[in-house]
Design an enzyme around this catalytic site. Sequence first.
Site, mmCIF file in Angstrom:
data_model
loop_
_atom_site.group_PDB
_atom_site.id
_atom_site.type_symbol
_atom_site.label_atom_id
_atom_site.label_comp_id
_atom_site.label_asym_id
_atom_site.label_seq_id
_atom_site.Cartn_x
_atom_site.Cartn_y
_atom_site.Cartn_z
ATOM 1 N N VAL A 1 2.768 -0.648 -6.181
ATOM 2 C CA VAL A 1 3.429 -0.426 -4.744
ATOM 3 C C VAL A 1 3.019 -1.405 -4.007
ATOM 4 C CG1 VAL A 1 4.176 1.166 -2.898
ATOM 5 C CG2 VAL A 1 3.413 2.107 -5.220
ATOM 6 N N CYS A 2 4.169 -2.101 -3.364
ATOM 7 C CA CYS A 2 4.303 -2.724 -2.133
ATOM 8 C C CYS A 2 3.468 -4.342 -2.726
ATOM 9 C CB CYS A 2 3.483 -2.622 -1.077
ATOM 10 S SG CYS A 2 3.348 -3.172 0.507
ATOM 11 N N THR A 3 2.323 -4.696 -2.128
ATOM 12 C CA THR A 3 1.774 -6.030 -2.488
ATOM 13 C C THR A 3 0.735 -5.776 -3.653
ATOM 14 O OG1 THR A 3 -0.274 -5.749 -0.709
ATOM 15 C CG2 THR A 3 1.934 -7.262 -0.144
#
Length: 212
Positions: A100-102
């Site tokens: 998720v995300c970075t």
Amino acid sequence: MQIAIVLYDRFTALDAVGPYEVLSRIPGAETVFVAEQAGPVRNDNGGTLGLVADRTLDEVDRPDIVLVPGGPGQIAQMDNVRLLDWLRAADAASTWTTSVCTGSLLLAAAGLLDGRRATSHWLALDTLPEFGATPTSERVVFDGKYVTAAGVSSGIDMGLALLGRICGDDHAMAVQLLTEYDPQPPYDAGSPLKAPAHLVENARAASRFIMS
């Protein structure tokens, strides 16, 4: 089925907790939070929230699902040999490797996204090609067994999409219903394509602080 959610200092809480709330509802699933050391791991919001790592990385070597959240602390992990080696080893045995995300940047730094389509937080998308991945602004991206989600809240979408693949659409929809996940935000500014231009530019200008 074992689900391993990786924690590290200054992770973003919703990146981990959003998918946890969905994927932990796989029948028979065992969800474990893992980190280099067992014990509380603090989030990115001034360390005001902590999740407890049940086990160390060394104690979890063959998870069925690997989940890597993002957060400002991700930058300090990009050359963490112990974590990157664990990601490679866990991936060799996993059925699904997700982020998720970075968190996708950590998968990419481990060499797991070479030549693959992937997404990340919109402020970090341009970094993916540095590690051989092909960036896309889609909210959830499946490429083989690799599943990446865009920024923060998209982890819930990723969890539901993966749950549908594993348990079928009816089960995923039942979880969506029981969690009452029915987004009706008061604003339509949840992506750089929709938000007012001045807010996007302000976010880009501040990104050296947000993403560091």
